[in-house]
Design a protein around this motif. Structure first.
Motif, PDB file in Angstrom:
ATOM      1  N   MET A   1       0.840  -1.203   0.000  1.00  0.00           N
ATOM      2  CA  MET A   1       0.000   0.000   0.000  1.00  0.00           C
ATOM      3  C   MET A   1       0.866   1.240   0.000  1.00  0.00           C
ATOM      4  N   ASP A 152       3.149  -6.677   7.382  1.00  0.00           N
ATOM      5  CA  ASP A 152       2.618  -6.300   6.068  1.00  0.00           C
ATOM      6  C   ASP A 152       2.192  -7.553   5.308  1.00  0.00           C
ATOM      7  N   GLU A 184      -0.998  -8.076  -3.568  1.00  0.00           N
ATOM      8  CA  GLU A 184      -1.209  -6.686  -3.116  1.00  0.00           C
ATOM      9  C   GLU A 184       0.070  -5.872  -3.220  1.00  0.00           C
ATOM     10  N   ASP A 185       1.195  -6.524  -2.871  1.00  0.00           N
ATOM     11  CA  ASP A 185       2.424  -5.757  -2.634  1.00  0.00           C
ATOM     12  C   ASP A 185       3.472  -5.987  -3.719  1.00  0.00           C
ATOM     13  N   TRP A 300       8.814  -0.768   7.663  1.00  0.00           N
ATOM     14  CA  TRP A 300       7.913  -1.002   6.516  1.00  0.00           C
ATOM     15  C   TRP A 300       8.729  -1.161   5.226  1.00  0.00           C
ATOM     16  N   HIS A 301       8.455  -2.225   4.476  1.00  0.00           N
ATOM     17  CA  HIS A 301       9.163  -2.542   3.224  1.00  0.00           C
ATOM     18  C   HIS A 301      10.674  -2.675   3.438  1.00  0.00           C
TER      19      HIS A 301
HETATM   20 ZN   LIG Z   1       3.361  -3.349   1.725  1.00  0.00          ZN
END
Ligand SMILES: [Zn+2]
Length: 333
Positions: A1, A152, A184-185, A300-301
């Motif tokens: 996202m 995530d 999604e990612d 994140w990531h």
């Molecule tokens: Zn993600």
């Protein structure tokens, strides 16, 4: 996202209800009941955060679950077998997608249904795939390596698997679809066309006599210090659903749900909203960008999105809110 500033134009794919007025006779509208409402229930089943935590751990055990990896294959088996233990039926929605460099991705949305024939239904969803790259990793040499995605990806699915266990033994009289989205990612940073592949496919191929009353997406719902502000697109497309869910949180003292507006996030709820579904996102949006004031939370990531960040208290609060919603929701005849 991704955090987004504005939303692309909305294409409503589902037919509008046509209101046709009759000539001559004047019809007196009676008091109309809402489609659904929340009722009192003193017997709410217990959401077990230990189970949800173990379900996150079980996914992380397979390593990164990015499309076309062995972790993805193994997790697909695991997740469908788990859902088969609890749901009335499980559908695999498989499709292929041409990714970067003409790579053919084999993707599968996993759909666990309760009361599959019920006309009145809701969707609870999360993504089960994890990111094939780590653009926020400190070491530039590792930015092409896939991530574990404990939070995530793993966290939302972990909560939904515990919800599935609860629904197996505690019956409800409307339909619930637990939808685990793939792909999604996948997208590179800011390439929104290549994000949310599973939810895009699901939304345009949705076949049912009625659309779900609403959809609740869980993403990044496992961090120890998570907070959940009201996401912008959710407020724009389904304000009543946001009010209902955050109202439940307030009522049961789930204090990680903040009574304040958050940013606009591009996530699996967007393709659903663009198809006409009333969809909201429960998301710890501050994590996005890996730039929070708390050093530990800037994973994140990156390859630090692992079990060390997952807190049972957060899973408990999210699970309690969803359980309370499921067991107080009543559709009117
Ligand atoms: Zn993600």
């Amino acid at each position: 996202m991704r955090i987004i500033k504005s939303l692309a134009p909305v294409f409503i794919l589902l037919p509008f209800l046509l209101l046709i007025s009759s000539c001559g006779e004047k019809q007196q509208p009676g008091p109309t009941k809402p489609l659904y409402e929340l009722t009192k229930n003193n017997n709410i089943p217990k959401f077990d955060a230990d189970n949800a935590y173990n379900q996150v751990k079980a996914q992380v055990y397979y390593g990164p679950r990015n499309p076309n990896s062995s972790g993805h294959d193994n997790a697909l088996n695991y997740l469908q077998n788990e859902l088969r233990k609890y749901c009335d039926n499980v559908e695999l929605q498989s499709f292929s997608y041409t990714g970067y460099g003409d790579e053919k991705l084999n993707l599968t949305n996993i759909i666990g249904k309760f009361n599959p024939d019920a006309k009145n239904r809701i969707v609870l969803c999360a993504h089960w795939d994890t990111r094939p790259r780590a653009e926020k990793a400190a070491d530039p040499k590792r930015r092409d390596e896939p991530i574990l995605g404990a939070n995530d990806g793993g966290s939302g699915v972990g909560v939904l698997l515990e919800i599935a266990r609860i629904l197996k033994t505690n019956k409800i009289n409307f339909g619930v679809d637990l939808v685990l989205f793939d792909g999604e990612d996948y997208g590179k940073e800011d390439d929104l066309d290549n994000f949310c592949l599973g939810s895009k496919y699901y939304a345009v191929n949705y076949k049912h006599t009625s659309v779900p009353a609403f959809c609740v997406l869980l993403d990044l719902v496992g961090d120890k210090d998570a907070t959940f502000a009201k996401e912008g697109n959710s407020l724009r497309f389904a304000p009543q659903v946001v009010d209902m869910v955050w109202g439940i949180a307030e009522q049961i003292n789930a204090n990680k749900f903040l009574n304040k507006d958050g940013g606009y996030i591009y996530d699996d709820h967007i393709p659903l909203e663009q198809a006409g579904f009333k969809a909201i996102d429960i998301i710890d949006g501050d994590l996005i960008g890996a730039d929070t004031p708390v050093k530990r939370r800037n994973y994140w990531h990156t390859h630090k999105d692992n079990m060390d960040n997952i807190g049972k208290n957060t899973l408990q609060q999210v699970g309690d809110v969803i359980t309370q919603l499921l067991f107080t929701l009543k559709f009117n005849p």
